[in-house]
Motif scaffolding. Structure first.
Motif, PDB file in Angstrom:
ATOM      1  N   UNK A   1       3.151   1.732 -12.656  1.00 34.31           N
ATOM      2  CA  UNK A   1       3.899   0.465 -11.229  1.00 34.31           C
ATOM      3  C   UNK A   1       4.863   0.185 -11.647  1.00 34.31           C
ATOM      4  N   UNK A   2       6.105   0.085 -13.532  1.00 36.06           N
ATOM      5  CA  UNK A   2       6.525  -0.080 -13.491  1.00 36.06           C
ATOM      6  C   UNK A   2       7.534   0.349 -14.731  1.00 36.06           C
ATOM      7  N   UNK A   3       8.800  -0.414 -15.304  1.00 30.62           N
ATOM      8  CA  UNK A   3       9.433   1.086 -16.023  1.00 30.62           C
ATOM      9  C   UNK A   3      10.014  -0.389 -16.863  1.00 30.62           C
ATOM     10  N   UNK A   4       9.949  -0.198 -17.771  1.00 33.14           N
ATOM     11  CA  UNK A   4      11.046  -1.188 -19.022  1.00 33.14           C
ATOM     12  C   UNK A   4      12.729  -1.292 -19.006  1.00 33.14           C
ATOM     13  N   UNK A   5      12.949  -2.633 -18.773  1.00 37.82           N
ATOM     14  CA  UNK A   5      14.441  -3.092 -18.182  1.00 37.82           C
ATOM     15  C   UNK A   5      13.555  -3.266 -16.730  1.00 37.82           C
ATOM     16  N   UNK A   6      12.914  -2.778 -16.281  1.00 41.74           N
ATOM     17  CA  UNK A   6      12.935  -2.845 -14.469  1.00 41.74           C
ATOM     18  C   UNK A   6      11.797  -4.683 -14.192  1.00 41.74           C
ATOM     19  N   UNK A   7      11.274  -5.320 -15.546  1.00 38.52           N
ATOM     20  CA  UNK A   7      10.157  -6.207 -15.585  1.00 38.52           C
ATOM     21  C   UNK A   7      11.479  -7.073 -14.796  1.00 38.52           C
ATOM     22  N   UNK A   8      10.815  -8.185 -14.506  1.00 39.32           N
ATOM     23  CA  UNK A   8      10.978  -9.587 -15.039  1.00 39.32           C
ATOM     24  C   UNK A   8       9.819 -10.300 -15.604  1.00 39.32           C
ATOM     25  N   UNK A   9      10.343 -11.120 -16.717  1.00 38.18           N
ATOM     26  CA  UNK A   9       9.499 -12.492 -16.776  1.00 38.18           C
ATOM     27  C   UNK A   9       9.593 -13.947 -15.991  1.00 38.18           C
ATOM     28  N   UNK A  10       8.554 -14.833 -15.768  1.00 40.78           N
ATOM     29  CA  UNK A  10       8.827 -16.064 -15.248  1.00 40.78           C
ATOM     30  C   UNK A  10       7.827 -17.001 -15.182  1.00 40.78           C
ATOM     31  N   UNK A  11       8.249 -17.995 -16.129  1.00 36.65           N
ATOM     32  CA  UNK A  11       7.605 -19.095 -16.161  1.00 36.65           C
ATOM     33  C   UNK A  11       7.863 -20.652 -15.966  1.00 36.65           C
ATOM     34  N   UNK A  12       7.152 -21.618 -16.264  1.00 37.65           N
ATOM     35  CA  UNK A  12       7.865 -23.127 -16.627  1.00 37.65           C
ATOM     36  C   UNK A  12       7.097 -23.919 -17.093  1.00 37.65           C
ATOM     37  N   UNK A  13       7.859 -24.285 -17.482  1.00 37.78           N
ATOM     38  CA  UNK A  13       7.640 -25.825 -18.843  1.00 37.78           C
ATOM     39  C   UNK A  13       7.076 -24.824 -20.192  1.00 37.78           C
ATOM     40  N   UNK A  14       5.560 -25.002 -20.738  1.00 37.70           N
ATOM     41  CA  UNK A  14       5.230 -24.417 -21.632  1.00 37.70           C
ATOM     42  C   UNK A  14       5.665 -23.001 -21.313  1.00 37.70           C
ATOM     43  N   UNK A  15       5.099 -22.514 -19.972  1.00 37.20           N
ATOM     44  CA  UNK A  15       5.615 -20.862 -19.489  1.00 37.20           C
ATOM     45  C   UNK A  15       6.637 -20.527 -19.741  1.00 37.20           C
ATOM     46  N   UNK A  16       8.301 -21.572 -19.203  1.00 37.47           N
ATOM     47  CA  UNK A  16       9.762 -21.608 -19.741  1.00 37.47           C
ATOM     48  C   UNK A  16       9.833 -20.975 -21.373  1.00 37.47           C
ATOM     49  N   UNK A  17       8.610 -21.963 -21.949  1.00 34.80           N
ATOM     50  CA  UNK A  17       9.026 -20.933 -23.059  1.00 34.80           C
ATOM     51  C   UNK A  17       8.673 -19.728 -23.822  1.00 34.80           C
ATOM     52  N   UNK A  18       7.739 -19.362 -23.388  1.00 38.64           N
ATOM     53  CA  UNK A  18       6.775 -17.879 -23.258  1.00 38.64           C
ATOM     54  C   UNK A  18       8.276 -17.309 -22.844  1.00 38.64           C
ATOM     55  N   UNK A  19       8.468 -17.433 -21.660  1.00 34.42           N
ATOM     56  CA  UNK A  19       9.516 -16.592 -20.708  1.00 34.42           C
ATOM     57  C   UNK A  19      10.859 -16.690 -21.502  1.00 34.42           C
TER      58      UNK A  19
ATOM     59  N   UNK B   1       1.119  -0.886  -0.009  1.00 31.63           N
ATOM     60  CA  UNK B   1       0.375  -0.052  -0.258  1.00 31.63           C
ATOM     61  C   UNK B   1       1.269   1.184  -0.064  1.00 31.63           C
ATOM     62  N   UNK B   2       0.319   2.424  -0.816  1.00 32.18           N
ATOM     63  CA  UNK B   2       1.098   4.303  -0.862  1.00 32.18           C
ATOM     64  C   UNK B   2       2.147   3.957  -1.281  1.00 32.18           C
ATOM     65  N   UNK B   3       2.666   2.956  -2.485  1.00 32.30           N
ATOM     66  CA  UNK B   3       3.836   2.274  -3.174  1.00 32.30           C
ATOM     67  C   UNK B   3       3.863   3.572  -4.337  1.00 32.30           C
ATOM     68  N   UNK B   4       4.769   4.134  -4.595  1.00 27.01           N
ATOM     69  CA  UNK B   4       4.504   5.455  -5.405  1.00 27.01           C
ATOM     70  C   UNK B   4       5.551   5.412  -6.412  1.00 27.01           C
ATOM     71  N   UNK B   5       5.549   5.823  -7.939  1.00 29.48           N
ATOM     72  CA  UNK B   5       6.574   5.839  -8.931  1.00 29.48           C
ATOM     73  C   UNK B   5       6.767   4.465  -9.279  1.00 29.48           C
ATOM     74  N   UNK B   6       7.445   4.019 -10.139  1.00 28.41           N
ATOM     75  CA  UNK B   6       7.742   3.007 -10.710  1.00 28.41           C
ATOM     76  C   UNK B   6       8.998   2.204  -9.635  1.00 28.41           C
ATOM     77  N   UNK B   7       8.176   0.678  -9.834  1.00 29.60           N
ATOM     78  CA  UNK B   7       9.553  -0.033  -8.997  1.00 29.60           C
ATOM     79  C   UNK B   7       9.309  -1.611  -9.674  1.00 29.60           C
ATOM     80  N   UNK B   8      10.294  -2.045  -9.483  1.00 30.78           N
ATOM     81  CA  UNK B   8      10.509  -3.624 -10.428  1.00 30.78           C
ATOM     82  C   UNK B   8       9.512  -4.678 -10.374  1.00 30.78           C
ATOM     83  N   UNK B   9       9.202  -5.068 -10.814  1.00 35.41           N
ATOM     84  CA  UNK B   9       7.664  -6.168 -11.203  1.00 35.41           C
ATOM     85  C   UNK B   9       8.338  -7.668 -11.973  1.00 35.41           C
ATOM     86  N   UNK B  10       7.416  -8.397 -10.708  1.00 39.83           N
ATOM     87  CA  UNK B  10       7.612  -9.440 -11.508  1.00 39.83           C
ATOM     88  C   UNK B  10       6.929 -10.422 -12.236  1.00 39.83           C
TER      89      UNK B  10
END
Length: 707
Positions: free
Chosen positions: A549-567, A460-469
């Protein structure tokens, strides 16, 4: 094969030397093909080199040991819910894991004590003790006990967690394995009881008995006291079919046996066993799914329209008519609305239970037949905006067991009785102060205009872009729904909780290819339309940027199996957008995937890369083929298992080698046990959670190891 030598909690980074040239060959042959030799000395030497380098880096990161200890405490906390595995008559079974029993204790309690909230447990099989006594690294794969007595059981145990397992007969009354009883060697067997002295077995019978996908294609009837080699043929599938299966289902006190020939991942022919073992074809379309038996009716889910019945609906046939060879037309049971999707179904003696998604929020419906064509429908009073899982059902009591939870709401197990009334049996104690966080649902607009939902958790109260998963899957009709932040199943336990506690954003994206809005949501990203799933992912990520909420270069993508292909696709297609990629048990070399382990079974999802027309669209996104020399990619984290016999470890190995060969940093963590799910026990899962948290801090927050 011999048990593999185990490496203790390891991983890898760019500083690790690459043990082969990475520039390709004059003929254009794959220079990293040798990494597909799963247990090859050279390949494992490279794995150990990668493992040691990242292990050194990430274990030195600030907070690593604190995270590991916290994750282990959460994963082995004895206050976790004792979820029902199966209900056998008046008994509930459960597989319980804790610090003392990381591989689990299979146990039972009376249904009465369990529903009273005070289960009186009796140990049936201690998997850890069994493994120690037999010198095996057993992983529990379940038990099939012959109804309605539930005394004779077929216990499946996997050495190290592979899909292939050993099947052994066990007597629930004596609590022992049956001397001279039914036993099947390690294989991807499909087996069920025909009667107390007969099994129906599809297994590896030797040369020519498996499909090109590596699954059994021959079903035999095996009599007690005779060698398996003398078993009589029941059904045979083609070598190009995906595989053959067999199972039983109860209709109150009547037990029925069904045989399937899976022609592809999404199509099958089915038969029910009639008198004298005769197989009678079911009237289900090849794309439909069998869901159960109730009140003499066979219930099926339609993945394609059938006459006036829409895709995504439930229909029924009268089983007596099927057995008589005159099935007639199906009758409507339930059709969801446009915003809804039926995710799972189970039956009890007199009720049908439906887990429904409505804009990806869970509901539970109870349907009771009024007559031959109509049903009464009750919406069970469970928490709003929650994820609902339909865990088990008690047939005779007409009771369903369900768990409700969300990112911020700890799981609560409910027993829903025959009247549709829920009773809370057990709740997981809160692991963090939920009042400090917010849970939101937003919709992004994909490239073709489709609205794509996603869930967001942050302080709560988060302001400005932060890293995102951002975690997603996008395939095989598998909907992604929010679970408690300490128990996210494919995100290494409490990783999401660690991440939002840092002040960062955690996102679950409901991209196409899954089942969030029924069959059409899946079909929209099949084969030549695969790119739509990835465009959905990018739309969600860019929406995070647009909302601040976030910024380019500060976002991580996560996936496993078929989601690993997506990542992997996101890593290679959008290195401008992502700063990190968590890639678990992935498919990555889509040119060779259909020739690696179970890969051929997924051609209905992706296409056949050996067909030029299919390769024309597959090659546009296949990560391994799209790594370009001279392009800077964010450092990915690959995690996987040597003993994964579903998705070949060569995918991640070769991708890591190619990236590193072109000068890109790589983190790598290959467990030597665990199968496709990777971790074989909570200790390994806790290390993975700590490593992934350290990796995210390293790549998105700029934190560096202590000097």
């Amino acid at each position: 094969m011999p048990a593999p030598r185990k490496i203790k909690f390891a991983a890898a980074i760019a500083a690790a030397p690459l043990l082969v040239a990475a520039t390709g060959t004059a003929s254009g042959a794959d220079p990293f093909l040798w990494l597909e030799d799963i247990h090859g000395e050279r390949a494992l030497q490279q794995v150990e080199t990668w493992n040691a380098a990242t292990d050194k880096t990430l274990r030195a990161m600030p907070g690593f040991e604190t995270d590991r200890a916290a994750a282990f405490s959460i994963l082995t906390d004895e206050s976790h819910i004792a979820a029902p595995g199966t209900v056998m008559g008046d008994v509930v079974t459960n597989l319980w894991r804790d610090k003392a029993n990381p591989r689990g204790v299979w146990r039972e309690a009376s249904l009465a004590s369990f529903t009273a909230g005070k289960p009186e447990w009796k140990t049936l099989i201690d998997v850890d003790a069994l493994g120690k006594a037999e010198g095996k690294s057993w992983v529990w794969h379940g038990a099939d006990c012959l109804a309605p007595e539930y005394v004779r059981c077929l216990v499946s145990l996997s050495p190290g967690g592979s899909d292939a397992d050993v099947v052994r007969e066990w007597n629930r009354k004596t609590g022992t394995f049956v001397e001279g009883g039914f036993t099947l060697p390690q294989a991807k067997s499909r087996v069920t009881w025909a009667d107390a002295d007969t099994l129906l077995v599809a297994t590896d019978y030797g040369e020519g008995s498996l499909t090109t996908s590596g699954y059994p294609r021959i079903l035999k009837r095996w009599k007690r006291g005779t060698p398996l080699a003398s078993a009589s043929l029941v059904k045979e599938a083609g070598a190009q079919d995906m595989g053959l299966g067999v199972f039983t289902a109860m209709d109150a006190k009547v037990r029925r046996t069904f045989v399937t020939v899976n022609k592809s991942f999404y199509t099958k022919d089915m038969w029910v066993e009639g008198k004298d073992g005769k197989l009678i074809a079911l009237p289900l379309p090849e794309s439909a799914d069998f869901e159960g038996l109730i009140d003499g009716k066979l219930i099926a889910f339609l993945n394609k329209p059938l006459g006036t019945h829409p895709a995504g609906a439930l229909v029924s046939w009268t089983l007596a008519d099927i057995l008589a060879g005159k099935p007639g037309e199906p009758v409507s049971v339930y059709a969801p609305e446009k915003s809804q999707a039926i995710e799972s179904v189970t039956t009890t003696d007199h009720a049908l239970w439906i887990k429904l998604l409505d804009d990806v929020s869970g509901r539970l419906l109870q349907l009771v037949p009024r007559d031959e064509t109509t049903w009464s429908v009750t919406t069970v009073a469970l928490p709003d905006n929650a994820t609902i899982s339909l865990d088990a059902a008690a047939d005779k009591a007409d009771m369903a067991f369900v768990t409700a939870q969300s990112f911020l709401q700890p799981p609560t197990l409910y027993a829903v009785d025959a009247s549709g009334t829920p009773k809370a049996l057990q709740s997981l104690p809160a692991k963090f102060d939920a009042s400090a966080f917010t849970l939101e649902q937003h919709f992004a607009t994909s490239k073709d205009g489709t609205r794509v939902p996603y869930f967001l958790a942050r302080k709560k109260g988060t302001s400005g872009p932060v890293p995102a998963l951002v975690h997603a899957y996008g395939g095989f009709r598998a909907a992604q729904t929010p679970t408690y932040l300490t128990t996210e199943p494919y995100r290494a336990g409490p990783l999401a909780m660690f991440w939002v506690s840092d002040g960062n954003a955690y996102v679950l994206a409901n991209i196409r290819g899954g089942g969030e809005y029924g069959p059409a949501w899946h079909d929209a990203a099949l084969r030549e339309n695969r790119q739509r799933a990835y465009e959905d992912l990018y739309a969600v990520s860019e929406d995070l940027v647009a909302r601040g909420i976030s910024a380019r270069g500060k976002i991580a993508v996560s996936g496993r199996s078929n989601g690993g292909l997506m990542a992997g696709v996101a890593l290679t297609q959008r290195p401008d957008l992502y700063g990190a990629a968590i890639i678990g048990s992935p498919l990555l070399d889509m040119k060779r995937y259909s020739h690696m382990l179970a890969g051929a079974s997924w051609m209905a999802e992706y296409g056949d890369p050996d067909v030029p027309g299919d390769w024309a669209f597959i090659k546009t996104y296949s990560p391994y083929q799209n790594v370009k020399k001279g392009t800077h990619y964010p450092a990915p984290f690959f995690y996987l298992s040597t003993e994964d016999d579903r998705v070949h470890p060569g995918h991640a190995r070769k991708m890591a080698a190619r990236l590193q060969g072109y000068g890109n940093p790589v983190f790598y963590h290959e467990y030597r046990e665990g199968g496709h799910s990777v971790g074989a026990d909570p200790a390994e899962d806790a290390v993975r959670a700590a490593m992934l948290h350290a990796y995210l801090k390293y790549n998105l927050e700029g934190v560096r190891p202590a000097s």
